[in-house]
Design an enzyme around this catalytic site. Structure first.
Site, PDB file in Angstrom:
ATOM      1  NE  ARG A   1      41.321  35.390  34.994  1.00 46.09           N
ATOM      2  CZ  ARG A   1      42.077  36.556  34.906  1.00 46.09           C
ATOM      3  NH1 ARG A   1      42.641  36.423  36.295  1.00 46.09           N
ATOM      4  NH2 ARG A   1      42.371  37.249  34.056  1.00 46.09           N
TER       5      ARG A   1
ATOM      6  CD  GLU B   1      36.989  36.519  40.617  1.00 49.14           C
ATOM      7  OE1 GLU B   1      37.731  35.579  41.085  1.00 49.14           O
ATOM      8  OE2 GLU B   1      37.363  37.474  40.034  1.00 49.14           O
TER       9      GLU B   1
ATOM     10  CG  HIS C   1      40.220  39.252  40.336  1.00 48.85           C
ATOM     11  ND1 HIS C   1      39.561  38.190  39.671  1.00 48.85           N
ATOM     12  CD2 HIS C   1      41.395  39.415  39.952  1.00 48.85           C
ATOM     13  CE1 HIS C   1      40.573  38.220  38.700  1.00 48.85           C
ATOM     14  NE2 HIS C   1      41.528  38.961  38.733  1.00 48.85           N
TER      15      HIS C   1
HETATM   16  C1  GLV Z   1      43.783  40.106  36.446  1.00 47.77           C
HETATM   17  O1  GLV Z   1      43.237  39.310  36.962  1.00 47.77           O
HETATM   18  C2  GLV Z   1      44.344  40.021  35.227  1.00 47.77           C
HETATM   19  O2  GLV Z   1      44.201  39.074  34.419  1.00 47.77           O
HETATM   20  O3  GLV Z   1      45.042  40.934  34.773  1.00 47.77           O
END
Ligand code: GLV
Length: 324
Positions: free
Chosen positions: A239, A268, A286
């Protein structure tokens, strides 16, 4: 009357069709951008919601939504939820674990390899028309096979990356985690438990897979980067906020470490401007779980969590316990 649910962001039409069989659905296939106030106002008119990892469900939002009973996050991470507040408001929270583990581990490994072997940097060079002839040292990177892989956060995804490294690439795998794995799991992953300091000091490639919380904010900052080898790479698929992006950009510019691969960023979709100007970083938006099949499985599991809650009283993969 069917319960009313809102789907916060666009999803597969097939999944919307499944949801419409059970619910009165408000969709957002137009991907309308909601402010916090308009999102809260929308949510307040529904009994349930299917969110993605960026739609906030916190104490402030919940206060305005007394009708809300369940929110299914289409993500394994749930730092957009205040689970304690959801429990206090009697709102069932759920996420989508397991279905994305292997796909995300694949991507973590892809990002590690792209970073170590300077894949995007060399591609940009080629596309700019700068490739005139072969050179012995052109985009020479860091070895992947046989090197030491350090994994910070050894949940299911971390274990998947460990297995790829140990079994596929003959890497020595070391890991650090809040709790140590069982001897059986350590053997399966061929992974050795070490302190965080030892991991940072000895890994050739550090991969971050820790969940975000206030406690894990800036797990990697200037001090930690200074402990890493100058030849090391850092990969963040966890993250934004786990890494101090400003400190990382400095470390990359000054070659305190060799390179980084980042799929997640502080704030982000904004990316720290200094990260955009250093060459030795691979940047992706991401997408670690983004295979078509896995995104479909995530959407279906989130839908099933809502269906299960409203028909059986409990989500399939709940994050809290509510009701009797
Ligand atoms: C993506 O970042 C998730 O947490 O599934």
């Amino acid at each position: 009357m069917k319960p009313k649910i809102i789907v916060a962001r666009p999803i597969f039409e097939e999944v919307l069709t499944r949801l419409r069989a059970h619910f009165d659905v408000t969709d957002n296939q137009a991907d309308q951008a909601w402010t916090l106030a308009s999102w809260t106002a929308q949510l307040a008119q529904h009994d349930g919601a299917l969110t993605t990892g960026i739609d906030p469900v916190n104490a402030e939002v919940l206060k305005a939504c007394p009708q809300l009973k369940a929110v299914a996050n289409m993500a394994v991470g749930f730092n957009n939820f205040d689970v304690l507040a959801m429990t206090a408001h009697g709102v069932q929270a759920s996420n989508t674990p397991d279905v994305l583990t292997e796909t995300t581990a694949d991507f973590g490994f892809a990002l590690l390899m792209a970073t170590a072997r300077r894949l995007t940097e060399s591609e940009h060079f080629l596309r700019r028309g700068e490739w005139k002839q072969w050179r012995y040292d052109m985009f020479a990177g860091t070895e992947v096979h046989g090197s030491t892989l350090g994994i910070l956060g050894m949940g299911r995804i971390g274990q998947g990356i460990a297995k790829r490294g140990a079994h596929g690439f003959g890497m020595k795998v070391i890991y650090h985690n809040r709790s140590r794995l069982s001897p059986e799991l350590e053997a399966e992953c061929k992974a050795q438990y070490v302190s965080k300091e030892e991991l940072l000091r000895s890994a050739d490639h550090v991969v971050l897979v820790v969940p975000y919380s206030a406690a894990s904010h800036h797990t990697i900052g200037a001090a930690e980067l200074a402990q890493m080898k100058p030849t090391a790479t850092l990969v963040n698929i966890a993250r934004g906020g786990i890494v101090d992006d400003a400190a990382l950009a400095q470390a990359l510019r000054h070659r305190t470490i060799a390179a980084a691969g980042l799929d997640v960023f502080e704030g982000e979709p904004q990316v720290h401007p200094d990260l955009l100007t250093v060459p030795n970083v691979v940047l992706t938006p991401h997408i670690a779980s983004a295979s078509v099949a896995t995104r479909m499985a995530m959407a279906n599991l989130a839908a099933d969590n809502l269906i299960s809650f409203f028909t059986q009283g409990r989500a399939l993969t709940p994050l809290n316990t509510v009701g009797a």
